[in-house]
Design an enzyme around this catalytic site. Structure first.
Site, mmCIF file in Angstrom:
data_model
loop_
_atom_site.group_PDB
_atom_site.id
_atom_site.type_symbol
_atom_site.label_atom_id
_atom_site.label_comp_id
_atom_site.label_asym_id
_atom_site.label_seq_id
_atom_site.Cartn_x
_atom_site.Cartn_y
_atom_site.Cartn_z
ATOM 1 N N HIS A 1 0.867 -1.189 0.000
ATOM 2 C CA HIS A 1 0.000 0.000 0.000
ATOM 3 C C HIS A 1 0.897 1.230 0.000
ATOM 4 C CE1 HIS A 1 -3.611 -2.369 1.108
ATOM 5 N NE2 HIS A 1 -2.761 -3.100 1.794
ATOM 6 N N THR B 1 -5.314 3.979 -2.617
ATOM 7 C CA THR B 1 -6.709 4.423 -2.681
ATOM 8 C C THR B 1 -6.752 5.876 -3.131
ATOM 9 O OG1 THR B 1 -6.802 3.240 -0.557
ATOM 10 C CG2 THR B 1 -8.843 4.264 -1.349
ATOM 11 N N PRO B 2 -7.333 6.145 -4.322
ATOM 12 C CA PRO B 2 -7.420 7.545 -4.753
ATOM 13 C C PRO B 2 -8.284 8.346 -3.773
ATOM 14 C CG PRO B 2 -8.282 6.046 -6.452
ATOM 15 C CD PRO B 2 -7.909 5.208 -5.282
ATOM 16 N N GLU C 1 -9.045 -11.470 6.660
ATOM 17 C CA GLU C 1 -7.922 -10.870 7.390
ATOM 18 C C GLU C 1 -8.201 -10.955 8.899
ATOM 19 O OE1 GLU C 1 -7.236 -6.823 6.111
ATOM 20 O OE2 GLU C 1 -5.405 -6.626 7.289
ATOM 21 N N ASP D 1 2.854 -2.945 4.374
ATOM 22 C CA ASP D 1 3.094 -1.529 4.696
ATOM 23 C C ASP D 1 4.503 -1.412 5.283
ATOM 24 O OD1 ASP D 1 0.245 -0.398 4.367
ATOM 25 O OD2 ASP D 1 -0.099 -2.094 5.708
HETATM 26 C C1 LIG Z 1 -4.285 -2.645 10.412
HETATM 27 C C2 LIG Z 1 -3.269 -3.468 9.741
HETATM 28 C C3 LIG Z 1 -2.714 -4.599 10.524
HETATM 29 C C4 LIG Z 1 -2.916 -3.170 8.484
HETATM 30 C C5 LIG Z 1 -2.486 -4.132 7.490
HETATM 31 N N1 LIG Z 1 -3.577 -4.584 6.750
HETATM 32 C C6 LIG Z 1 -4.361 -3.840 5.967
HETATM 33 N N2 LIG Z 1 -5.612 -4.292 5.825
HETATM 34 C C7 LIG Z 1 -6.507 -3.620 5.088
HETATM 35 N N3 LIG Z 1 -6.228 -2.474 4.465
HETATM 36 C C8 LIG Z 1 -4.990 -1.984 4.587
HETATM 37 C C9 LIG Z 1 -3.989 -2.637 5.328
HETATM 38 N N4 LIG Z 1 -2.867 -1.906 5.240
HETATM 39 C C10 LIG Z 1 -3.161 -0.833 4.459
HETATM 40 N N5 LIG Z 1 -4.445 -0.858 4.082
HETATM 41 C C11 LIG Z 1 -5.180 0.115 3.259
HETATM 42 O O1 LIG Z 1 -4.245 0.962 2.615
HETATM 43 C C12 LIG Z 1 -4.458 2.326 2.975
HETATM 44 C C13 LIG Z 1 -3.155 3.055 3.031
HETATM 45 O O2 LIG Z 1 -2.574 3.143 1.740
HETATM 46 P P1 LIG Z 1 -3.167 4.082 0.563
HETATM 47 O O3 LIG Z 1 -3.655 5.346 1.167
HETATM 48 O O4 LIG Z 1 -4.275 3.311 -0.080
HETATM 49 O O5 LIG Z 1 -1.987 4.306 -0.333
HETATM 50 C C14 LIG Z 1 -5.196 2.237 4.298
HETATM 51 O O6 LIG Z 1 -5.945 3.385 4.551
HETATM 52 C C15 LIG Z 1 -6.057 1.000 4.112
HETATM 53 O O7 LIG Z 1 -7.223 1.312 3.382
HETATM 54 ZN ZN LIG Z 2 -2.855 -4.994 2.743
#
Ligand SMILES: CC(C)=CCNc1ncnc2c1ncn2[C@@H]1O[C@H](COP(=O)(O)O)[C@@H](O)[C@H]1O
Ligand SMILES: [Zn+2]
Length: 347
Positions: free
Chosen positions: A19, A100-101, A204, A287
């Site tokens: 992400h 995510t846009p 998850e 992440d």
């Molecule tokens: C809470 C945790 C253990 C995180 C790891 N597991 C995850 N599960 C679901 N969505 C995620 C996770 N890690 C990141 N994201 C998604 O990625 C986003 C961040 O990256 P971006 O803004 O899409 O660029 C978060 O707001 C969430 O929507």
């Molecule tokens: Zn993920």
């Protein structure tokens, strides 16, 4: 760096589950903080250090903090460029970034300009000759419901056609305790029909058997985490059978799951279950910024925890090539690259 760490760094790798805003390094966070001192954000609020664990809620709070720091086109361009170069420096040869846009009224950021900016960063790195092939998965945050999911898919379809093959698919992610997959099914089906690949966060957390079953009927092209699919942890044999029959690769993120408290410790990670089944699994970071890791470390951790030889680790990284969403020609190029690098690693 010891010899073993050098092996994992030099091991050519494929990263399929990253992400964007969760992958921001400490150095980049510092740059963002100095751009926005008025927010009073400290680095400790955006990362979960060694030995620390958080609840899922606390992890999602971290993303809210990072989103405050990353809210202009300029920020996104810097973040994406830095993240791509960091993966390349870690020996990643092929990367699928997902994000995510978002729209931000204050800065004029729109979902469209968000996607354009990520694409711009990918192109910039390519022009600079960074040794990595990068593709983009447009993410749907499950929290935002049916309408936004459809809007996101429409944008992704458009960019799939106009981005010269850079936009290859859709990711479904976000807080797994919020919303239900059934509301997103029409959007995901539409994406699939149009030729976008699907990578879905699935099981998850425990007790999502119905949702997982429903989403598996699409079926997705890859699964994120799949932590609670198998019967030993409250999943079911029929879910496992579906995943196995359809040969759906699973993206596994060891440190993310341990620090996010969905698995009790590395030794009990479901990597073992799926690896022993001989099912296609791909080690990923999820992440890397938030969880303070990188892909080399994740491979090293899997090897030390589950007793994998260097040859076994090599096979694992090589097999990941077959799970990418990029075209067949890219798979062939990557396989050649792996063959060229093999003698150097096993001299
Ligand atoms: C809470 C945790 C253990 C995180 C790891 N597991 C995850 N599960 C679901 N969505 C995620 C996770 N890690 C990141 N994201 C998604 O990625 C986003 C961040 O990256 P971006 O803004 O899409 O660029 C978060 O707001 C969430 O929507
Ligand atoms: Zn993920």
């Amino acid at each position: 760096m010891d010899n073993d760490a050098v092996f994992y760094r030099e091991l050519p790798k494929v990263e399929l589950h990253a992400h964007l805003n969760g992958s921001v390094s400490a150095q980049t966070i510092e740059k963002l903080i100095s751009r926005k001192p008025h927010l009073n954000i400290e680095h400790s609020m955006t990362a979960i250090g060694k030995g620390q664990r958080r609840t899922l809620d606390e992890c999602f709070e971290v993303f809210r903090v990072i989103h405050k720091l990353v809210d202009t086109e300029e920020d996104i361009l810097m973040v994406a460029t830095d993240v791509i170069k960091e993966f390349a420096a870690d020996g990643v040869k092929y990367l699928e970034l997902r994000s995510t846009p978002r729209e931000e009224r204050d800065t004029g950021l729109t979902k469209r300009s968000y996607i354009e900016t990520v694409i711009k960063a990918i192109q910039k790195c390519k022009e600079e000759g960074v040794d990595i092939d990068v593709r983009f998965l447009v993410a749907i945050d499950r929290r935002n419901g049916t309408e936004v999911a459809l809007e996101t898919v429409n944008l992704a379809e458009e960019f799939m056609l106009s981005s010269d093959g850079l936009v290859v698919g859709i990711d479904l992610s976000g807080d797994p305790t919020v919303g239900h997959g059934k509301d997103l099914l029409p959007a995901l089906q539409k994406a699939k029909n149009s030729g976008l690949k699907l990578s879905l966060h699935l099981s998850e957390i425990p007790s999502q058997l119905d949702e997982s079953d429903l989403l598996l009927s699409l079926p997705p092209d890859r699964i994120g985490h799949g932590t609670f699919l198998h019967p030993e942890v409250g999943g079911s044999q029929s879910l496992v059978d579906k995943v196995v029959q359809k040969k759906i690769p699973i993206e596994l993120c060891l440190t993310s799951n341990v620090k996010g408290n969905t698995v009790p410790c590395y030794a009990k990670h479901h990597f073992k279950y799926w690896y022993e089944l001989g099912h296609p699994t791909v080690l990923c970071t999820d992440d890397k910024g938030v969880f303070c890791t990188d892909l080399s470390q994740e491979y090293q951790l899997a090897a030390s925890t589950f007793g994998l030889s260097h040859e076994a680790v090599w096979k694992l990284s090589q097999q990941a090539i077959d799970c990418i969403f990029g075209p067949e020609t890219v798979k062939q190029q990557l396989k050649e690259k792996w063959n060229d690098l093999h003698p150097q690693l096993f001299k």
